[in-house]
Scaffold this motif. Sequence first.
Motif, mmCIF file in Angstrom:
data_model
loop_
_atom_site.group_PDB
_atom_site.id
_atom_site.type_symbol
_atom_site.label_atom_id
_atom_site.label_comp_id
_atom_site.label_asym_id
_atom_site.label_seq_id
_atom_site.Cartn_x
_atom_site.Cartn_y
_atom_site.Cartn_z
ATOM 1 N N TYR A 1 8.458 4.335 -12.898
ATOM 2 C CA TYR A 1 9.611 5.241 -12.835
ATOM 3 C C TYR A 1 10.629 4.773 -11.791
ATOM 4 O O TYR A 1 10.258 4.319 -10.715
ATOM 5 C CB TYR A 1 9.138 6.654 -12.496
ATOM 6 N N THR A 2 11.902 4.929 -12.120
ATOM 7 C CA THR A 2 12.982 4.454 -11.243
ATOM 8 C C THR A 2 13.731 5.605 -10.589
ATOM 9 O O THR A 2 14.329 5.453 -9.531
ATOM 10 C CB THR A 2 13.998 3.634 -12.094
ATOM 11 N N ILE A 3 13.722 6.765 -11.264
ATOM 12 C CA ILE A 3 14.522 7.904 -10.792
ATOM 13 C C ILE A 3 13.616 9.135 -10.665
ATOM 14 O O ILE A 3 12.885 9.469 -11.602
ATOM 15 C CB ILE A 3 15.678 8.193 -11.779
ATOM 16 N N ILE A 4 13.660 9.777 -9.494
ATOM 17 C CA ILE A 4 12.900 11.009 -9.276
ATOM 18 C C ILE A 4 13.833 12.195 -9.540
ATOM 19 O O ILE A 4 14.965 12.207 -9.052
ATOM 20 C CB ILE A 4 12.412 11.122 -7.811
ATOM 21 N N ILE A 5 13.340 13.155 -10.289
ATOM 22 C CA ILE A 5 14.082 14.403 -10.507
ATOM 23 C C ILE A 5 13.278 15.503 -9.820
ATOM 24 O O ILE A 5 12.054 15.583 -9.989
ATOM 25 C CB ILE A 5 14.168 14.728 -12.018
ATOM 26 N N ALA A 6 13.957 16.338 -9.016
ATOM 27 C CA ALA A 6 13.211 17.383 -8.299
ATOM 28 C C ALA A 6 14.087 18.604 -8.070
ATOM 29 O O ALA A 6 15.313 18.548 -8.236
ATOM 30 C CB ALA A 6 12.696 16.838 -6.977
ATOM 31 N N GLY A 7 13.453 19.690 -7.654
ATOM 32 C CA GLY A 7 14.157 20.934 -7.364
ATOM 33 C C GLY A 7 14.712 20.953 -5.955
ATOM 34 O O GLY A 7 15.133 19.930 -5.420
ATOM 35 N N VAL B 1 11.382 3.138 -6.823
ATOM 36 C CA VAL B 1 12.390 4.182 -7.020
ATOM 37 C C VAL B 1 13.738 3.710 -6.456
ATOM 38 O O VAL B 1 13.795 3.127 -5.373
ATOM 39 C CB VAL B 1 11.967 5.500 -6.330
ATOM 40 N N LYS B 2 14.797 3.961 -7.210
ATOM 41 C CA LYS B 2 16.139 3.596 -6.714
ATOM 42 C C LYS B 2 16.988 4.812 -6.381
ATOM 43 O O LYS B 2 17.885 4.731 -5.553
ATOM 44 C CB LYS B 2 16.854 2.736 -7.750
ATOM 45 N N ALA B 3 16.738 5.913 -7.063
ATOM 46 C CA ALA B 3 17.537 7.118 -6.796
ATOM 47 C C ALA B 3 16.680 8.366 -6.976
ATOM 48 O O ALA B 3 15.692 8.356 -7.721
ATOM 49 C CB ALA B 3 18.748 7.178 -7.720
ATOM 50 N N ILE B 4 17.072 9.405 -6.250
ATOM 51 C CA ILE B 4 16.462 10.724 -6.412
ATOM 52 C C ILE B 4 17.604 11.657 -6.802
ATOM 53 O O ILE B 4 18.720 11.534 -6.267
ATOM 54 C CB ILE B 4 15.829 11.218 -5.092
ATOM 55 N N ALA C 1 8.279 7.882 4.127
ATOM 56 C CA ALA C 1 8.380 8.594 2.852
ATOM 57 C C ALA C 1 9.418 7.963 1.913
ATOM 58 O O ALA C 1 9.053 7.528 0.811
ATOM 59 C CB ALA C 1 8.659 10.076 3.094
ATOM 60 N N PRO C 2 10.706 7.875 2.313
ATOM 61 C CA PRO C 2 11.638 7.186 1.406
ATOM 62 C C PRO C 2 11.273 5.714 1.230
ATOM 63 O O PRO C 2 11.501 5.141 0.165
ATOM 64 C CB PRO C 2 13.001 7.344 2.095
ATOM 65 N N PHE C 3 10.694 5.117 2.255
ATOM 66 C CA PHE C 3 10.262 3.711 2.169
ATOM 67 C C PHE C 3 9.211 3.549 1.077
ATOM 68 O O PHE C 3 9.289 2.646 0.241
ATOM 69 C CB PHE C 3 9.710 3.275 3.536
ATOM 70 N N ALA C 4 8.221 4.457 1.061
ATOM 71 C CA ALA C 4 7.152 4.384 0.059
ATOM 72 C C ALA C 4 7.731 4.508 -1.343
ATOM 73 O O ALA C 4 7.318 3.789 -2.267
ATOM 74 C CB ALA C 4 6.116 5.474 0.303
ATOM 75 N N LEU C 5 8.711 5.394 -1.508
ATOM 76 C CA LEU C 5 9.329 5.558 -2.829
ATOM 77 C C LEU C 5 10.041 4.270 -3.238
ATOM 78 O O LEU C 5 9.941 3.821 -4.378
ATOM 79 C CB LEU C 5 10.302 6.741 -2.820
ATOM 80 N N GLN C 6 10.749 3.671 -2.267
ATOM 81 C CA GLN C 6 11.451 2.418 -2.560
ATOM 82 C C GLN C 6 10.463 1.319 -2.945
ATOM 83 O O GLN C 6 10.671 0.599 -3.922
ATOM 84 C CB GLN C 6 12.276 1.979 -1.343
ATOM 85 N N LEU D 1 0.824 -1.214 0.000
ATOM 86 C CA LEU D 1 0.000 0.000 0.000
ATOM 87 C C LEU D 1 0.858 1.264 0.000
ATOM 88 O O LEU D 1 0.446 2.308 -0.510
ATOM 89 C CB LEU D 1 -0.940 0.005 1.219
ATOM 90 N N TYR D 2 2.065 1.160 0.591
ATOM 91 C CA TYR D 2 2.951 2.328 0.557
ATOM 92 C C TYR D 2 3.360 2.644 -0.880
ATOM 93 O O TYR D 2 3.503 3.808 -1.255
ATOM 94 C CB TYR D 2 4.177 2.106 1.446
ATOM 95 N N GLY D 3 3.541 1.592 -1.692
ATOM 96 C CA GLY D 3 3.843 1.815 -3.105
ATOM 97 C C GLY D 3 2.655 2.441 -3.811
ATOM 98 O O GLY D 3 2.785 3.429 -4.542
ATOM 99 N N LYS D 4 1.490 1.897 -3.548
ATOM 100 C CA LYS D 4 0.260 2.377 -4.190
ATOM 101 C C LYS D 4 0.042 3.871 -3.952
ATOM 102 O O LYS D 4 -0.374 4.606 -4.845
ATOM 103 C CB LYS D 4 -0.916 1.564 -3.626
ATOM 104 N N TYR D 5 0.316 4.337 -2.711
ATOM 105 C CA TYR D 5 0.024 5.733 -2.364
ATOM 106 C C TYR D 5 1.243 6.660 -2.422
ATOM 107 O O TYR D 5 1.163 7.824 -2.034
ATOM 108 C CB TYR D 5 -0.631 5.803 -0.979
ATOM 109 N N ALA D 6 2.388 6.148 -2.894
ATOM 110 C CA ALA D 6 3.585 6.998 -2.990
ATOM 111 C C ALA D 6 3.304 8.192 -3.898
ATOM 112 O O ALA D 6 2.722 8.037 -4.977
ATOM 113 C CB ALA D 6 4.759 6.185 -3.537
ATOM 114 N N LEU D 7 3.676 9.359 -3.444
ATOM 115 C CA LEU D 7 3.497 10.635 -4.174
ATOM 116 C C LEU D 7 2.036 10.938 -4.497
ATOM 117 O O LEU D 7 1.743 11.758 -5.370
ATOM 118 C CB LEU D 7 4.356 10.660 -5.447
ATOM 119 N N SER D 8 1.109 10.299 -3.772
ATOM 120 C CA SER D 8 -0.318 10.542 -4.044
ATOM 121 C C SER D 8 -0.785 11.894 -3.504
ATOM 122 O O SER D 8 -1.881 12.345 -3.813
ATOM 123 C CB SER D 8 -1.179 9.421 -3.451
#
Lengths: 188, 431
Positions: free
Chosen positions: A72-78, A99-102, A90-95, A39-46
């Motif tokens: 998506y494997t890589i997040i790009i952000a400001g 996601v492997k890298a930001i 939060a990082p857990f949900a992305l993993q 569920l953490y994957g499902k709701y990541a960045l929701s």
Amino acid sequence: MESIIQGKAFVLGRNIDTDQIIPAEHLVYSLSDPEEVKLYGKYALSGVPPAQSGLPEGNIPFVREGSFTADYTIIIAGQNFGCGSSREHAPFALQVAGVKAIIAESYARIFYRNCVDGGFVIPYETAMHLAQTVKTGDELKIDIKANTVENLTSKETYQLNALGDVFNIVEAGGIFAYARKENLMAQS
Amino acid sequence: MEQTITQKILARAANRKFVTPGENVWLNVDVLLTHDVCGPPTFDIFNQEFGEGARVWDPEKVVVLPDHYIFTANEHAHRNIDLLRKFAKEQNLPNYYDVGTDRYRGVCHVALAEEGFNLPGTVLFGTDSHTCTSGAFGMFGSGIGNTDAAFILGTGKLWEKVPESMLFTFDGEMPEYLSAKDLILQILGDIGTDGATYRAMEFNGEAIHALPMEERMTLTNMAIEGGGMNGIIAVDEITEAFVKSKTSKPYEIFTSDPGAEYFSKTRYNTAELEPVVAKPHSPDNRATVQSMKGTKITKSYIGSCTGGKLADFKLAAKILSGQKVSVPTNIVPATVKVARDLETELYNGKSLKSIFEDAGCSIALPSCAACLGGPSDTVGRSVDCDVVVSTTNRNFPGRMGSKNAEVYLASPLTAAASAITGKLTDPRNYL
């Protein structure tokens, strides 16, 4: 530790806080039960407002309806990625979402520590404004030894900041693995 | 070498005479705080990494204060409380404050102060970003994640990068229309939400040292909103009187050397400051209440570790006394003690509780409640199209519930004045 991370980019703006990465109502799921973990994957960045989700166009959900992982494997952000609460969810949900890298211009301290010490995703910094260059869906290839990221879609290569002091923790896979290696804690 | 108060406290915890900004040091931790959201995963990691039968490094130094999702029917939230209870029992933790018993306290950062865990000169880490609140007591307090907390649980140690310090000085007396919330929103508007990332925010000046402890805690509480590692205020008579009324434990007082190096020094004259809000959707999106007056609101919310202390309710009561609110107004005391104090603390001969009730506010049970949205049945949770004026600390999209709600962060004075009119209102209209 892999030497290459390759996959599609998901592009976000600045000040992406932990409520956007995983909204607080979802923090009740277990982080160890395999079914609930999904569920953490499902709701990541929701929690990202739709117009800012998947730049430059926006309105691209990070995880497709009905799916538990992202394409998506890589997040790009400001700047200031991961500001806000201390939730390691939060990082857990992305993993969990895959996601492997930001790659961000900067990070909030607690989020950065959590990425490194928990061994969830690699938090790269760059002086370049990649959120304005890379498009969601571009195929990226990070070379961990060279500290570069190649945009296979646009054929450009960008420099990343070296991980510095935390490289050894990232390489070990987190603070526990690192501490065991360095004899910093009693062996369990 | 001359050092800041933060450097000196970290040096003590690292068994060193000096530490230098930028270096990584291993610290001996004095207190580890956790709560119902981050406690269970922290305990999971501890059990997994240190193995079956492992014991925490020092049960006296572990403080477990459930506060986030308490008054909800959500089963997963209840399960988290059960997991805290189980671990506290297995590890024989004396400082577990169980839900549903007379040991329940409420919002952890306020309860830490009430229970005497905030001790000058010490290092306190907690699995909550607002752990920086404790810095009001001349100590180092900072938020961490579950993995770091599990590491501390087993070893009593953690690595940290020694921060540079930013000094914020407030000269002059505090005018009655300002609260500490206005001061910190002023700073955040100036430095931005990442202006203090990986740095210490140190506050001093005549106005700061005239503030009661609870108001000082509002300042240090929101250091994290500037990205700060910690917020800190040196000990004075007011700090010592507060600490001594809560505990007889010994403590050590540190102060910044006159020649200590700072990343920046900023001075404010309180007479020149005005009541301010942080507009949606960021704590640094500052505007004066005057410039926003007339903005319609649908809800007023007075609560949380930032704005749900007795000092906050005293300010709100000054405005609400003899008035009626025109929008739903939630009064959410941070702790059980604050809730009790609302009954005994008087303003113009009336208890704060009756002032709020007579004004038409609803008083909720003490917890974090809607500050961070929470499960769908959380008191005060924002819904689509809500425009909330709130004494809490964050107004990121969706923070108080709906992504389609707008939140204006404000002082208790401004939240109370706006509750009366249903529009953002300068508290000077009611003082």
